[in-house]
Design an enzyme around this catalytic site. Structure first.
Site, PDB file in Angstrom:
ATOM      1  N   LYS A  17      19.640  29.316 -24.515  1.00  0.00           N
ATOM      2  CA  LYS A  17      18.742  28.637 -23.898  1.00  0.00           C
ATOM      3  C   LYS A  17      17.424  30.154 -23.357  1.00  0.00           C
ATOM      4  O   LYS A  17      16.788  30.705 -23.608  1.00  0.00           O
ATOM      5  CB  LYS A  17      19.162  28.167 -23.566  1.00  0.00           C
ATOM      6  CG  LYS A  17      18.313  27.416 -22.820  1.00  0.00           C
ATOM      7  CD  LYS A  17      18.137  26.521 -22.065  1.00  0.00           C
ATOM      8  CE  LYS A  17      18.984  26.517 -20.786  1.00  0.00           C
ATOM      9  NZ  LYS A  17      18.744  26.446 -19.262  1.00  0.00           N
ATOM     10  N   SER A  18      18.196  31.322 -22.595  1.00  0.00           N
ATOM     11  CA  SER A  18      17.490  32.409 -21.718  1.00  0.00           C
ATOM     12  C   SER A  18      17.277  32.923 -22.695  1.00  0.00           C
ATOM     13  O   SER A  18      15.903  33.363 -22.070  1.00  0.00           O
ATOM     14  CB  SER A  18      18.743  33.650 -20.850  1.00  0.00           C
ATOM     15  OG  SER A  18      19.238  32.285 -19.769  1.00  0.00           O
ATOM     16  N   GLY A  89      13.143  24.729 -15.136  1.00  0.00           N
ATOM     17  CA  GLY A  89      13.148  25.895 -14.447  1.00  0.00           C
ATOM     18  C   GLY A  89      13.237  26.775 -14.832  1.00  0.00           C
ATOM     19  O   GLY A  89      11.812  27.556 -14.318  1.00  0.00           O
ATOM     20  N   ARG A 117      13.645  21.432  -7.302  1.00  0.00           N
ATOM     21  CA  ARG A 117      13.527  22.792  -7.664  1.00  0.00           C
ATOM     22  C   ARG A 117      12.804  23.329  -6.900  1.00  0.00           C
ATOM     23  O   ARG A 117      11.648  23.546  -6.543  1.00  0.00           O
ATOM     24  CB  ARG A 117      13.913  22.913  -8.274  1.00  0.00           C
ATOM     25  CG  ARG A 117      15.089  22.268  -9.407  1.00  0.00           C
ATOM     26  CD  ARG A 117      15.509  22.174 -10.117  1.00  0.00           C
ATOM     27  NE  ARG A 117      15.859  24.271 -10.766  1.00  0.00           N
ATOM     28  CZ  ARG A 117      16.584  24.150 -11.581  1.00  0.00           C
ATOM     29  NH1 ARG A 117      16.771  23.701 -13.468  1.00  0.00           N
ATOM     30  NH2 ARG A 117      17.582  25.440 -12.050  1.00  0.00           N
ATOM     31  N   SER A 162      19.113  35.598  -8.339  1.00  0.00           N
ATOM     32  CA  SER A 162      18.833  34.929  -9.512  1.00  0.00           C
ATOM     33  C   SER A 162      17.885  35.507 -10.882  1.00  0.00           C
ATOM     34  O   SER A 162      16.775  36.215 -10.228  1.00  0.00           O
ATOM     35  CB  SER A 162      17.576  34.026  -8.915  1.00  0.00           C
ATOM     36  OG  SER A 162      16.737  33.647  -9.744  1.00  0.00           O
ATOM     37  N   ASP A 311      26.265  28.796 -14.687  1.00  0.00           N
ATOM     38  CA  ASP A 311      26.006  27.391 -14.877  1.00  0.00           C
ATOM     39  C   ASP A 311      27.612  27.190 -16.120  1.00  0.00           C
ATOM     40  O   ASP A 311      27.994  25.944 -16.301  1.00  0.00           O
ATOM     41  CB  ASP A 311      25.381  28.167 -16.482  1.00  0.00           C
ATOM     42  CG  ASP A 311      23.479  27.840 -15.678  1.00  0.00           C
ATOM     43  OD1 ASP A 311      23.477  27.773 -14.868  1.00  0.00           O
ATOM     44  OD2 ASP A 311      22.887  28.722 -16.443  1.00  0.00           O
ATOM     45  N   ARG A 342      25.113  20.188  -8.177  1.00  0.00           N
ATOM     46  CA  ARG A 342      26.285  20.628  -9.378  1.00  0.00           C
ATOM     47  C   ARG A 342      27.517  20.485  -8.577  1.00  0.00           C
ATOM     48  O   ARG A 342      28.263  19.964  -8.462  1.00  0.00           O
ATOM     49  CB  ARG A 342      26.695  21.755 -10.111  1.00  0.00           C
ATOM     50  CG  ARG A 342      25.395  21.555 -10.999  1.00  0.00           C
ATOM     51  CD  ARG A 342      25.079  22.477 -12.338  1.00  0.00           C
ATOM     52  NE  ARG A 342      24.145  21.788 -13.082  1.00  0.00           N
ATOM     53  CZ  ARG A 342      23.560  22.712 -13.921  1.00  0.00           C
ATOM     54  NH1 ARG A 342      23.696  24.357 -14.006  1.00  0.00           N
ATOM     55  NH2 ARG A 342      23.144  22.752 -15.226  1.00  0.00           N
ATOM     56  N   ARG A 386      24.561  19.680 -18.448  1.00  0.00           N
ATOM     57  CA  ARG A 386      25.510  20.978 -18.205  1.00  0.00           C
ATOM     58  C   ARG A 386      26.879  19.610 -17.909  1.00  0.00           C
ATOM     59  O   ARG A 386      27.897  19.760 -17.944  1.00  0.00           O
ATOM     60  CB  ARG A 386      25.565  21.956 -17.942  1.00  0.00           C
ATOM     61  CG  ARG A 386      24.743  22.897 -17.933  1.00  0.00           C
ATOM     62  CD  ARG A 386      24.367  24.410 -17.279  1.00  0.00           C
ATOM     63  NE  ARG A 386      23.557  24.989 -18.007  1.00  0.00           N
ATOM     64  CZ  ARG A 386      23.562  25.436 -19.445  1.00  0.00           C
ATOM     65  NH1 ARG A 386      24.540  24.833 -20.544  1.00  0.00           N
ATOM     66  NH2 ARG A 386      22.800  26.199 -19.786  1.00  0.00           N
TER      67      ARG A 386
HETATM   68  C1  S3P Z   1      18.548  31.174 -15.687  1.00  0.00           C
HETATM   69  C2  S3P Z   1      18.957  31.692 -15.102  1.00  0.00           C
HETATM   70  C3  S3P Z   1      19.951  31.392 -13.787  1.00  0.00           C
HETATM   71  C4  S3P Z   1      20.514  29.769 -14.918  1.00  0.00           C
HETATM   72  C5  S3P Z   1      19.395  29.387 -15.896  1.00  0.00           C
HETATM   73  C6  S3P Z   1      18.913  29.999 -16.483  1.00  0.00           C
HETATM   74  C7  S3P Z   1      17.571  32.638 -16.992  1.00  0.00           C
HETATM   75  O1  S3P Z   1      19.664  30.709 -12.991  1.00  0.00           O
HETATM   76  O2  S3P Z   1      21.053  29.293 -14.281  1.00  0.00           O
HETATM   77  O3  S3P Z   1      19.955  28.255 -16.684  1.00  0.00           O
HETATM   78  O4  S3P Z   1      17.208  31.986 -17.875  1.00  0.00           O
HETATM   79  O5  S3P Z   1      16.945  33.273 -16.211  1.00  0.00           O
HETATM   80  P1  S3P Z   1      18.425  31.341 -11.782  1.00  0.00           P
HETATM   81  O6  S3P Z   1      17.715  32.645 -11.835  1.00  0.00           O
HETATM   82  O7  S3P Z   1      17.805  30.358 -10.666  1.00  0.00           O
HETATM   83  O8  S3P Z   1      20.254  31.954 -11.416  1.00  0.00           O
END
Ligand code: S3P
Length: 430
Positions: A17-18, A89, A117, A162, A311, A342, A386
């Site tokens: 996904k990222s 997010g 958020r 993050s 995650d 969570r 999740r």
């Molecule tokens: C992500 C970073 C993480 C993760 C999210 C995807 C990303 O969040 O929990 O599912 O793609 O950069 P944080 O950066 O807020 O920890």
């Protein structure tokens, strides 16, 4: 959903996904055609495509194959409507970093979960760089409106580890002409942005906990072959470890060291896991993972490990209920600001299956081994993909019939999840 008798066989894990989000975004900023394979066609990444189309970027998506016809970042246009990020997010925060340097107005909105958020973690540093941002509660919550423009570089020390914060600031920094922007984190978060910026021809310096970029660089289109998402694989790694008589192989899983905390935890717990490395896809290492059921023991999960498995904590909590002894998860207060809180949703929903999990300020304590049973339990994802998948795995080891409300949330990151459950358990899920 009912107990599973043992998982067998192999599946190819869908795209990360990222990495899928970033491939679309960087392709939209680059010059030339970016071709993406094994793209994750889940709801979150489709929100990213929709937002960039609204800014005039031509994007063809055919299942997992995507072509982004980039014309450089100056070609992005002011959207005439509101940008809807849905549940994502990553779309919200990374796009804010991009919009901070674009000389136009835009407005971002998402679903009920996004509206809770916290966003000042990105809107404040982006304001310091020169973007004009407003939103509910002084720019902390959506709807957020932003007017970007000329930015200055920023040397930023982030209070949280993050990747979304780091990436937003680096993407803004890329647009701060000739100036340096750096982000220093308390622990290292996932580095897909740094790796992919390099694949798109940009220079990014990384030293310890700091990533630095010089503004004014242009991105060149790239070919991105997205590795399977280890965060999706995690649900089947857990199922393979705790459902008796299981042995399964998960193919093509991304094993970027900033994401492999789940592998470290499984090894510490005594899981029977083998890793067959397969080289790398677009600067990201991949492997086939084979796991068999075995007895597990409790462990402590804290500090540097947390961002490497943030995650995966809901599914690790389930694993811990099946391990002998105590598992302590701490330093994980970020869990409270994910798609749901969570800590609360794990404790509450696994509680309905008879699991006892002690919530703490920054994590949980779980004493195993626990027997899960329920007479016709109805559990809920609370709209969190999740949590939904973790509960579907929990049902595989629960005595009794479990029904899952809000299973459609799973589409956010793993639309073929139930198909894969069926393939590995031989059972239809109803
Ligand atoms: C992500 C970073 C993480 C993760 C999210 C995807 C990303 O969040 O929990 O599912 O793609 O950069 P944080 O950066 O807020 O920890």
């Amino acid at each position: 959903m009912q107990r599973a008798e043992g998982l067998k066989g192999s599946i190819a894990i869908p795209g990360d996904k990222s990495i899928s989000h970033r491939a679309v975004m960087f392709g939209a900023l680059a010059e030339g055609e970016t071709v993406i394979d094994n793209f994750l066609a889940g709801a979150d990444c489709l929100s990213t495509i929709a937002c960039f189309r609204q800014m005039g970027v031509e994007i063809e998506q055919n299942g997992t194959h995507v072509r982004v016809k980039g014309k450089g970042m100056d070609a992005l246009k002011e959207p005439s409507g509101i940008l809807d990020v849905g549940n994502s997010g990553t779309t919200t925060r990374l796009m804010l970093g991009i919009l901070a340097g674009r000389p136009f107005h835009s407005c971002i909105i998402g679903d009920e979960s996004i509206a809770k958020r916290p966003m000042t973690r990105v809107t404040n540093p982006l304001r310091e760089m020169g973007a004009s941002i407003d939103g509910r509660e002084e720019g902390n919550y959506t709807p957020i409106s932003i007017r970007g423009g000329k930015l200055k570089g920023l040397k930023y020390t982030s209070p949280v580890a993050s990747a979304q914060v780091k990436s937003a600031i680096l993407l803004a920094g890329l647009q701060a002409n000739q100036e340096l922007t750096s982000v220093t984190e308390p622990h290292k978060s996932r580095d897909h942005t740094e790796r992919m910026l390099r694949a798109f021809g940009a220079e990014v310096r990384e030293e310890g906990l700091t990533a630095e970029i010089k503004g004014g660089q242009t991105l060149k289109a790239a070919k991105v072959d997205v590795p399977g998402d280890i965060s999706s694989a995690a649900f089947f790694l857990a199922a393979g470890a705790i459902v008796p008589n299981s042995r399964i192989t998960l193919e093509n899983v991304g094993i970027n060291p900033t994401r492999t905390g789940i592998i470290d935890v499984l090894n510490k717990m005594g899981a029977d896991l083998t890793i067959e490395e397969k080289g790398s896809n677009t600067h990201e290492p991949v492997a086939d993972l084979t796991i068999s059921a075995s007895s597990l023991k409790g462990t402590v999960i804290s500090g540097d490990l947390i961002p490497r498995l943030i995650d995966e904590i809901p599914i690790i909590a389930l694993l811990a209920t099946q391990a002998e002894g105590e598992t302590i998860i701490k330093d994980a207060s970020e869990l409270k600001v994910k798609e749901t809180n969570r800590i609360d949703t794990v404790v509450q929903e696994l509680g309905k299956l008879g699991a006892e999990i002690i919530p703490t300020e920054d994590g949980m304590i779980i004493r195993g081994k626990q027997k899960l049973s329920a007479e016709k339990a109805s559990v809920s994802s609370h709209g969190d993909h999740r949590i939904g998948m973790m509960l579907a795995v929990a049902a595989m080891i629960t005595d009794g019939e479990v029904s899952l409300e809000g299973h459609e949330a799973i589409d956010v990151s793993y639309p073929s999840f139930f198909e894969h459950v069926r393939a590995l358990t031989g059972k239809t899920v109803d």
